[in-house]
Scaffold this active site. Sequence first.
Site, PDB file in Angstrom:
ATOM      1  N   LYS A  31      62.982 -16.102 -14.157  1.00  0.00           N
ATOM      2  CA  LYS A  31      62.308 -17.219 -13.892  1.00  0.00           C
ATOM      3  C   LYS A  31      61.869 -17.577 -15.220  1.00  0.00           C
ATOM      4  O   LYS A  31      60.865 -16.884 -16.006  1.00  0.00           O
ATOM      5  CB  LYS A  31      60.985 -16.820 -13.036  1.00  0.00           C
ATOM      6  CG  LYS A  31      60.090 -18.244 -13.092  1.00  0.00           C
ATOM      7  CD  LYS A  31      59.097 -18.202 -12.011  1.00  0.00           C
ATOM      8  CE  LYS A  31      57.968 -19.213 -11.987  1.00  0.00           C
ATOM      9  NZ  LYS A  31      56.747 -19.037 -10.963  1.00  0.00           N
TER      10      LYS A  31
HETATM   11  C1  5RP Z   1      53.802 -18.173 -14.103  1.00  0.00           C
HETATM   12  C2  5RP Z   1      53.715 -18.044 -12.707  1.00  0.00           C
HETATM   13  C3  5RP Z   1      53.074 -19.017 -12.098  1.00  0.00           C
HETATM   14  O1  5RP Z   1      51.699 -18.478 -11.438  1.00  0.00           O
HETATM   15  C4  5RP Z   1      53.538 -19.946 -11.059  1.00  0.00           C
HETATM   16  O2  5RP Z   1      54.883 -19.809 -11.361  1.00  0.00           O
HETATM   17  C5  5RP Z   1      53.201 -21.185 -11.527  1.00  0.00           C
HETATM   18  O3  5RP Z   1      54.024 -22.207 -11.008  1.00  0.00           O
HETATM   19  P1  5RP Z   1      54.035 -23.748 -11.255  1.00  0.00           P
HETATM   20  O4  5RP Z   1      53.870 -23.794 -12.983  1.00  0.00           O
HETATM   21  O5  5RP Z   1      55.012 -24.460 -10.808  1.00  0.00           O
HETATM   22  O6  5RP Z   1      52.527 -24.338 -10.890  1.00  0.00           O
HETATM   23  O7  5RP Z   1      54.360 -17.314 -11.925  1.00  0.00           O
HETATM   24  O8  5RP Z   1      53.330 -17.216 -14.916  1.00  0.00           O
END
Ligand code: 5RP
Length: 274
Positions: free
Chosen positions: A180
Amino acid sequence: MVNAYLDTGIQSRMNRIINPKDNRVVMFAIDHPYFQGPTTGLRNMSKTIKTLLPYCDCLMTTRGAVRNNIALEDVGKKPIMLRVTGGNSVLNEELSDEKLTVTIKESIRMDAAGVAVSVYIGSVNQQQTIINLTEMINQAEEYGIPVLAVTAVGKNMARDLRYLALASRICQDAGARIIKTYYCEDFSKLVDYVSPTPVVVAGGKYTSPPDSLQMVHNSMEAGAVGVDFGRNIFQDDNPVGMIKSIGSIVHENYTVNEALEIYNACLPAASKLD
Ligand code: 5RP
Protein backbone atom coordinates in the site's frame (compact mmCIF):
# COMPACT_ATOMS: atom_id res chain seq x y z
CA MET A 1 -4.42 -24.14 -14.20
CA VAL A 2 -3.06 -26.52 -11.56
CA ASN A 3 0.10 -25.48 -9.81
CA ALA A 4 1.60 -28.19 -7.61
CA TYR A 5 3.71 -25.59 -5.82
CA LEU A 6 0.86 -23.21 -5.03
CA ASP A 7 0.87 -21.89 -1.49
CA THR A 8 -2.81 -22.66 -0.97
CA GLY A 9 -3.37 -20.81 2.32
CA ILE A 10 -1.80 -17.60 1.07
CA GLN A 11 -3.53 -17.79 -2.31
CA SER A 12 -6.92 -18.52 -0.80
CA ARG A 13 -6.65 -15.47 1.44
CA MET A 14 -5.27 -13.34 -1.41
CA ASN A 15 -8.37 -14.35 -3.40
CA ARG A 16 -10.57 -13.16 -0.56
CA ILE A 17 -8.77 -9.81 -0.51
CA ILE A 18 -8.27 -9.17 -4.25
CA ASN A 19 -11.13 -10.45 -6.39
CA PRO A 20 -9.52 -13.05 -8.70
CA LYS A 21 -12.19 -12.41 -11.36
CA ASP A 22 -10.81 -8.98 -12.18
CA ASN A 23 -7.73 -8.85 -9.94
CA ARG A 24 -9.03 -5.68 -8.29
CA VAL A 25 -10.03 -4.50 -4.83
CA VAL A 26 -11.78 -1.66 -3.05
CA MET A 27 -10.32 -1.78 0.44
CA PHE A 28 -11.90 0.51 3.03
CA ALA A 29 -9.35 1.88 5.53
CA ILE A 30 -10.73 2.63 8.97
CA ASP A 31 -7.69 1.93 11.10
CA HIS A 32 -7.09 5.62 12.00
CA PRO A 33 -8.22 5.54 15.68
CA TYR A 34 -5.20 3.37 16.56
CA PHE A 35 -3.20 6.60 16.67
CA GLN A 36 -5.78 9.38 16.08
CA GLY A 37 -8.52 8.44 18.54
CA PRO A 38 -12.15 9.34 17.68
CA THR A 39 -11.49 11.16 14.42
CA THR A 40 -14.26 12.70 12.25
CA GLY A 41 -16.25 10.01 10.46
CA LEU A 42 -15.08 7.32 12.86
CA ARG A 43 -16.58 8.63 16.11
CA ASN A 44 -19.41 6.17 15.70
CA MET A 45 -17.41 3.33 14.22
CA SER A 46 -20.29 0.82 14.31
CA LYS A 47 -22.44 3.13 12.19
CA THR A 48 -19.61 3.80 9.73
CA ILE A 49 -18.99 0.08 9.28
CA LYS A 50 -22.70 -0.78 9.05
CA THR A 51 -23.23 1.94 6.40
CA LEU A 52 -20.24 1.20 4.18
CA LEU A 53 -19.43 -2.50 4.61
CA PRO A 54 -21.81 -3.56 1.81
CA TYR A 55 -19.86 -1.52 -0.73
CA CYS A 56 -16.26 -2.49 0.03
CA ASP A 57 -14.43 -5.70 -0.87
CA CYS A 58 -12.21 -5.74 2.21
CA LEU A 59 -12.13 -3.86 5.51
CA MET A 60 -8.77 -2.62 6.79
CA THR A 61 -9.15 -2.08 10.49
CA THR A 62 -7.99 -2.87 13.99
CA ARG A 63 -8.57 -5.61 16.54
CA GLY A 64 -10.73 -3.34 18.69
CA ALA A 65 -12.95 -2.32 15.78
CA VAL A 66 -13.45 -5.92 14.69
CA ARG A 67 -14.44 -6.92 18.22
CA ASN A 68 -16.59 -3.94 19.11
CA ASN A 69 -17.99 -2.46 15.95
CA ILE A 70 -18.90 -5.15 13.45
CA ALA A 71 -22.53 -6.16 13.91
CA LEU A 72 -23.03 -9.85 14.70
CA GLU A 73 -24.91 -10.47 11.47
CA ASP A 74 -22.04 -8.91 9.47
CA VAL A 75 -19.23 -10.99 11.00
CA GLY A 76 -17.43 -12.88 8.23
CA LYS A 77 -19.23 -11.02 5.44
CA LYS A 78 -16.14 -9.20 4.23
CA PRO A 79 -12.46 -10.15 4.59
CA ILE A 80 -10.54 -8.26 7.25
CA MET A 81 -7.11 -6.73 6.69
CA LEU A 82 -6.04 -6.48 10.31
CA ARG A 83 -3.66 -3.72 11.37
CA VAL A 84 -1.02 -5.30 13.60
CA THR A 85 1.31 -2.37 14.28
CA GLY A 86 0.90 0.66 16.50
CA GLY A 87 2.06 1.96 19.84
CA ASN A 88 2.03 5.69 19.17
CA SER A 89 -0.38 8.64 18.99
CA VAL A 90 -0.84 12.01 17.29
CA LEU A 91 0.41 13.60 20.52
CA ASN A 92 3.90 12.48 19.58
CA GLU A 93 5.57 14.42 16.76
CA GLU A 94 7.41 11.29 15.59
CA LEU A 95 4.71 8.88 14.44
CA SER A 96 7.14 6.28 13.22
CA ASP A 97 7.81 4.80 16.65
CA GLU A 98 5.68 1.68 16.10
CA LYS A 99 5.94 -1.92 17.16
CA LEU A 100 3.99 -5.10 16.50
CA THR A 101 0.81 -4.93 18.56
CA VAL A 102 -1.19 -8.04 17.59
CA THR A 103 0.17 -11.59 17.49
CA ILE A 104 -0.25 -13.89 14.54
CA LYS A 105 -2.32 -16.31 16.64
CA GLU A 106 -4.71 -13.54 17.57
CA SER A 107 -4.96 -12.54 13.89
CA ILE A 108 -5.85 -16.12 12.95
CA ARG A 109 -8.36 -16.29 15.81
CA MET A 110 -9.98 -13.14 14.45
CA ASP A 111 -10.17 -14.73 10.98
CA ALA A 112 -7.98 -12.03 9.39
CA ALA A 113 -7.58 -12.52 5.65
CA GLY A 114 -4.36 -10.54 5.87
CA VAL A 115 -2.37 -8.42 8.29
CA ALA A 116 -1.08 -4.87 7.77
CA VAL A 117 2.24 -3.50 8.98
CA SER A 118 3.45 0.09 8.53
CA VAL A 119 7.03 0.90 7.63
CA TYR A 120 8.50 4.38 7.92
CA ILE A 121 11.43 4.48 5.51
CA GLY A 122 13.83 7.36 6.18
CA SER A 123 12.54 7.98 9.68
CA VAL A 124 14.50 7.67 12.90
CA ASN A 125 12.66 4.38 13.47
CA GLN A 126 13.26 2.99 9.99
CA GLN A 127 15.05 -0.16 11.13
CA GLN A 128 12.56 -0.95 13.88
CA THR A 129 9.63 -0.69 11.46
CA ILE A 130 11.33 -2.79 8.77
CA ILE A 131 12.03 -5.42 11.41
CA ASN A 132 8.36 -5.24 12.45
CA LEU A 133 7.54 -6.06 8.84
CA THR A 134 10.01 -8.92 8.41
CA GLU A 135 9.15 -10.40 11.81
CA MET A 136 5.43 -10.42 10.98
CA ILE A 137 6.12 -11.85 7.51
CA ASN A 138 8.19 -14.66 9.07
CA GLN A 139 5.31 -15.55 11.39
CA ALA A 140 2.41 -14.93 9.03
CA GLU A 141 3.85 -16.91 6.12
CA GLU A 142 4.13 -19.92 8.43
CA TYR A 143 0.33 -19.87 8.74
CA GLY A 144 -0.49 -18.83 5.18
CA ILE A 145 -1.48 -15.25 6.02
CA PRO A 146 -0.48 -12.54 3.52
CA VAL A 147 1.14 -9.38 4.88
CA LEU A 148 0.23 -5.99 3.46
CA ALA A 149 3.03 -3.44 3.89
CA VAL A 150 1.94 0.17 4.35
CA THR A 151 4.56 2.66 3.17
CA ALA A 152 3.66 5.23 5.80
CA VAL A 153 5.00 8.70 5.13
CA GLY A 154 6.24 10.98 7.92
CA LYS A 155 5.57 14.71 7.95
CA ASN A 156 8.86 15.68 6.34
CA MET A 157 9.07 13.01 3.68
CA ALA A 158 8.39 13.65 0.00
CA ARG A 159 5.62 11.68 -1.65
CA ASP A 160 7.46 11.35 -4.95
CA LEU A 161 8.40 8.41 -7.14
CA ARG A 162 11.94 8.23 -5.82
CA TYR A 163 10.88 7.93 -2.20
CA LEU A 164 7.74 5.82 -2.65
CA ALA A 165 9.47 3.39 -5.04
CA LEU A 166 12.31 3.02 -2.55
CA ALA A 167 9.90 2.30 0.28
CA SER A 168 7.72 -0.03 -1.82
CA ARG A 169 10.66 -2.03 -3.15
CA ILE A 170 12.02 -2.48 0.37
CA CYS A 171 8.60 -3.88 1.37
CA GLN A 172 8.56 -6.24 -1.59
CA ASP A 173 12.05 -7.48 -0.83
CA ALA A 174 11.04 -8.06 2.78
CA GLY A 175 8.36 -10.43 1.45
CA ALA A 176 5.16 -8.36 1.58
CA ARG A 177 2.36 -9.90 -0.49
CA ILE A 178 0.57 -6.58 -1.09
CA ILE A 179 1.99 -3.04 -1.02
CA LYS A 180 0.00 0.00 0.00
CA THR A 181 1.52 3.28 -1.02
CA TYR A 182 0.61 6.81 -2.09
CA TYR A 183 -0.08 7.90 -5.63
CA CYS A 184 2.60 10.03 -7.30
CA GLU A 185 3.63 11.24 -10.74
CA ASP A 186 4.89 8.40 -12.96
CA PHE A 187 3.12 5.91 -10.72
CA SER A 188 3.24 3.22 -13.41
CA LYS A 189 7.01 3.08 -12.89
CA LEU A 190 6.51 2.25 -9.21
CA VAL A 191 4.04 -0.50 -10.18
CA ASP A 192 6.63 -1.89 -12.62
CA TYR A 193 9.44 -1.77 -10.06
CA VAL A 194 7.50 -4.01 -7.66
CA SER A 195 5.72 -6.18 -10.23
CA PRO A 196 4.20 -8.76 -9.77
CA THR A 197 3.41 -7.70 -6.19
CA PRO A 198 -0.03 -6.04 -6.21
CA VAL A 199 -0.17 -2.35 -5.28
CA VAL A 200 -3.10 -0.59 -3.59
CA VAL A 201 -3.19 3.19 -3.34
CA ALA A 202 -3.76 5.10 -0.09
CA GLY A 203 -6.18 8.01 -0.08
CA GLY A 204 -4.53 10.56 2.18
CA LYS A 205 -6.19 13.70 3.55
CA TYR A 206 -9.75 14.51 2.49
CA THR A 207 -9.78 16.47 -0.78
CA SER A 208 -12.98 16.50 -2.91
CA PRO A 209 -14.95 13.87 -4.84
CA PRO A 210 -13.63 14.95 -8.30
CA ASP A 211 -10.03 15.08 -7.07
CA SER A 212 -10.05 11.78 -5.23
CA LEU A 213 -11.93 10.00 -8.04
CA GLN A 214 -9.35 11.34 -10.46
CA MET A 215 -6.64 9.83 -8.26
CA VAL A 216 -8.46 6.48 -8.26
CA HIS A 217 -8.68 6.62 -12.04
CA ASN A 218 -5.03 7.56 -12.49
CA SER A 219 -3.96 4.80 -10.09
CA MET A 220 -5.91 2.14 -11.97
CA GLU A 221 -4.56 3.39 -15.31
CA ALA A 222 -1.06 3.12 -13.90
CA GLY A 223 -1.57 -0.54 -12.95
CA ALA A 224 -2.67 -0.51 -9.31
CA VAL A 225 -5.00 -3.40 -8.35
CA GLY A 226 -7.15 -1.02 -6.36
CA VAL A 227 -7.30 1.46 -3.56
CA ASP A 228 -7.33 1.43 0.23
CA PHE A 229 -9.13 4.71 0.95
CA GLY A 230 -10.34 6.04 4.28
CA ARG A 231 -10.91 9.77 4.86
CA ASN A 232 -11.96 10.54 1.29
CA ILE A 233 -14.85 8.15 1.88
CA PHE A 234 -15.89 8.44 5.53
CA GLN A 235 -15.33 12.22 5.80
CA ASP A 236 -17.31 13.04 2.66
CA ASP A 237 -20.89 14.38 2.94
CA ASN A 238 -22.00 11.51 0.74
CA PRO A 239 -19.96 8.49 1.93
CA VAL A 240 -22.10 5.85 0.21
CA GLY A 241 -21.94 7.79 -3.05
CA MET A 242 -18.20 8.09 -2.67
CA ILE A 243 -17.48 4.41 -2.10
CA LYS A 244 -19.88 3.33 -4.84
CA SER A 245 -18.28 5.69 -7.35
CA ILE A 246 -14.81 4.46 -6.38
CA GLY A 247 -16.01 0.89 -6.95
CA SER A 248 -17.32 1.83 -10.40
CA ILE A 249 -13.85 3.00 -11.45
CA VAL A 250 -11.98 0.10 -9.83
CA HIS A 251 -14.23 -2.74 -10.99
CA GLU A 252 -16.02 -1.35 -14.02
CA ASN A 253 -13.44 0.98 -15.56
CA TYR A 254 -15.79 3.99 -15.33
CA THR A 255 -14.45 7.38 -16.27
CA VAL A 256 -14.31 10.07 -13.57
CA ASN A 257 -17.40 11.76 -15.04
CA GLU A 258 -19.35 8.50 -15.11
CA ALA A 259 -18.31 7.82 -11.52
CA LEU A 260 -19.43 11.32 -10.52
CA GLU A 261 -22.86 10.52 -11.92
CA ILE A 262 -23.05 7.59 -9.48
CA TYR A 263 -21.93 9.92 -6.70
CA ASN A 264 -24.59 12.49 -7.61
CA ALA A 265 -27.32 9.86 -7.87
CA CYS A 266 -26.68 8.98 -4.19
CA LEU A 267 -26.78 12.64 -3.06
CA PRO A 268 -30.50 12.85 -2.25
CA ALA A 269 -30.16 10.07 0.35
CA ALA A 270 -26.73 11.18 1.59
CA SER A 271 -26.01 11.56 5.27
CA LYS A 272 -22.72 12.52 6.87
CA LEU A 273 -21.03 10.15 9.31
CA ASP A 274 -20.24 11.28 12.87
C1 5RP B 1 -1.59 4.91 6.52
C2 5RP B 1 -2.74 4.07 7.02
C3 5RP B 1 -3.90 4.84 7.42
O1 5RP B 1 -4.42 4.63 8.63
C4 5RP B 1 -4.99 4.75 6.40
O2 5RP B 1 -4.57 4.13 5.24
C5 5RP B 1 -5.40 6.06 6.04
O3 5RP B 1 -6.29 6.06 4.98
P1 5RP B 1 -6.59 7.46 4.30
O4 5RP B 1 -5.28 8.14 4.12
O5 5RP B 1 -7.25 7.15 2.99
O6 5RP B 1 -7.50 8.19 5.22
O7 5RP B 1 -2.72 2.88 6.99
O8 5RP B 1 -0.56 4.79 7.44
